[in-house]
Design a protein around this motif. Sequence first.
Motif, PDB file in Angstrom:
ATOM      1  N   GLY A 243     -40.460   6.247  31.721  1.00  0.00           N
ATOM      2  CA  GLY A 243     -41.512   5.692  32.558  1.00  0.00           C
ATOM      3  C   GLY A 243     -41.076   4.826  33.714  1.00  0.00           C
ATOM      4  N   GLY A 244     -39.799   4.822  34.061  1.00  0.00           N
ATOM      5  CA  GLY A 244     -39.327   3.989  35.154  1.00  0.00           C
ATOM      6  C   GLY A 244     -40.007   4.283  36.476  1.00  0.00           C
ATOM      7  N   LYS A 245     -40.154   5.574  36.809  1.00  0.00           N
ATOM      8  CA  LYS A 245     -40.827   5.947  38.056  1.00  0.00           C
ATOM      9  C   LYS A 245     -42.311   5.599  37.992  1.00  0.00           C
ATOM     10  N   LEU A 272     -42.432   3.534  27.063  1.00  0.00           N
ATOM     11  CA  LEU A 272     -43.323   3.215  28.167  1.00  0.00           C
ATOM     12  C   LEU A 272     -44.463   2.286  27.750  1.00  0.00           C
ATOM     13  N   TYR A 273     -44.931   2.395  26.512  1.00  0.00           N
ATOM     14  CA  TYR A 273     -46.072   1.585  26.087  1.00  0.00           C
ATOM     15  C   TYR A 273     -45.745   0.093  26.144  1.00  0.00           C
ATOM     16  N   ASP A 274     -44.586  -0.293  25.602  1.00  0.00           N
ATOM     17  CA  ASP A 274     -44.183  -1.696  25.649  1.00  0.00           C
ATOM     18  C   ASP A 274     -43.868  -2.123  27.086  1.00  0.00           C
ATOM     19  N   VAL A 281     -49.234  -3.604  33.787  1.00  0.00           N
ATOM     20  CA  VAL A 281     -49.703  -2.406  34.497  1.00  0.00           C
ATOM     21  C   VAL A 281     -50.910  -1.821  33.775  1.00  0.00           C
ATOM     22  N   ARG A 282     -51.945  -1.468  34.555  1.00  0.00           N
ATOM     23  CA  ARG A 282     -53.187  -0.955  33.965  1.00  0.00           C
ATOM     24  C   ARG A 282     -53.562   0.446  34.450  1.00  0.00           C
ATOM     25  N   ASN A 283     -52.825   0.973  35.410  1.00  0.00           N
ATOM     26  CA  ASN A 283     -53.257   2.253  36.006  1.00  0.00           C
ATOM     27  C   ASN A 283     -52.390   3.436  35.590  1.00  0.00           C
ATOM     28  N   ILE A 284     -51.702   3.315  34.454  1.00  0.00           N
ATOM     29  CA  ILE A 284     -50.922   4.436  33.913  1.00  0.00           C
ATOM     30  C   ILE A 284     -51.608   4.944  32.651  1.00  0.00           C
ATOM     31  N   GLN A 285     -51.824   6.225  32.601  1.00  0.00           N
ATOM     32  CA  GLN A 285     -52.353   6.868  31.393  1.00  0.00           C
ATOM     33  C   GLN A 285     -51.294   7.835  30.882  1.00  0.00           C
ATOM     34  N   THR A 286     -50.776   7.584  29.699  1.00  0.00           N
ATOM     35  CA  THR A 286     -49.784   8.488  29.121  1.00  0.00           C
ATOM     36  C   THR A 286     -50.488   9.681  28.490  1.00  0.00           C
ATOM     37  N   ILE A 287     -49.850  10.828  28.607  1.00  0.00           N
ATOM     38  CA  ILE A 287     -50.391  12.058  28.029  1.00  0.00           C
ATOM     39  C   ILE A 287     -49.383  12.597  27.027  1.00  0.00           C
ATOM     40  N   ASP A 288     -49.741  12.550  25.762  1.00  0.00           N
ATOM     41  CA  ASP A 288     -48.884  13.025  24.683  1.00  0.00           C
ATOM     42  C   ASP A 288     -48.817  14.554  24.750  1.00  0.00           C
TER      43      ASP A 288
END
Length: 430
Positions: A243-245, A272-274, A281-288
């Motif tokens: 999740g660095g980028k 990335l979650y931690d 940050v609030r505008n990232i949605q991870t997709i499993d």
Amino acid sequence: MRDGGRIAAAIEVLTEINDRRRPVQEALKDWGNKHRFAGSGDRVAIGNLVFDALRHKLSHAQAMGSESARALVLATYIWGWGNQVEKLEQVMEEDRHAPEPLSDAERTALIENKQVGDNDQISANIPEWLWPHFQENFGDDALAVGRSLSERAPIDMRVNTVKSSQDKVLKRLSHLHPEASGLSPVGVRLEPVVGPRKSPHVQAEESFRKGWFELQDEASQIASILSGAQPGEQVLDLCAGGGGKSLALAAQMQNKGQIYAYDAHKTRLAPLYDRMARAGVRNIQTIDPQTGSLDICDGKMDRVFVDAPCSGTGVWRRRPDTKWRVTENALNGRIEDQAQVLETATRFVRSGGKLIYATCSLVPAENQLQVQAFLEKHTDFKLVDLAPVWEEHFGEVSSRRPLFKDGGMITLTPHHTGTDGFFIAMMERD
């Protein structure tokens, strides 16, 4: 432990790596588990000897007249760490854990120091089968690029502008003597340590725990800046990894809009979650990849970022053992993976949207040729010239300039820009 025992241990570990083709970190960990008496400083010094020996494997072997682990470690202790031959002889004599005394041939080779020969491929410390790729990409600069990839890398950090600023981070880390990294406006750098010294553990700093900065090479920071992501946009990070980028883009977008972070390997997304929580940050949605779907992104993304799997030739400073483990078959497999992920990316880019393709490789087949093949197949995409974009953001830094190739694709190297090796291209959909 004294230097003699550390040298002997490094020879033992490097022999294990060479004979059994083991990853260097695995071999070092096993040695440490079997030798509990070794302190943390000893383990760091031994690891530094091993890594530095791998960085200069070919040139040291040629000058020593031997490819043995012993020859490489002895050469590193003298040439890489700036010790005198007389000191090495004293170390070997006074420490009963030291390796056998120098032979006449070893002493002569160490004193004569014939590291620089007329074979550029060996002097560049690049595997023979990969050398033509570097010559194709860099021409007369191939030797200089190879040598720059054989040096230690700095510690680069990206300031998280959601919570802090470059000036605040520089002040908070002043005891470590940081500096602004020079190109990235949010970059902070610690120069690499030398010899047996331990690199600062910046993750233990309070400012890191508060989310003021993240570890990220300046090349990756530059790629995020060049992507042009703006607040309010819809962005897909298709090969998000740790999740660095995504985090860099989130700060760049001022926590506005939406970033979808996806990776085909679920475990890579786990950190990335931690990191999101720490960064605020609030505008990232991870997709499993197992339970989620990318259908929501179909044809809607303003930007799709593809940091593609690659050979890793651009990060040899940080992972010198991979230089000697990468194979032609592995490279061909990566090239196939890249073509596939680019093909997948097309379904998400809206009309007028941008597709950013990046690798940490310096091999043309993974970079320029991959993009050219994509454009020939997808005529609804056109290449964006990144040269004027570079000038807009970094034009004042005239001494650190990338290579602009084939219509505005960008190649960064330690030699040209003082960063990891990195490739960036941008394509726009009609």
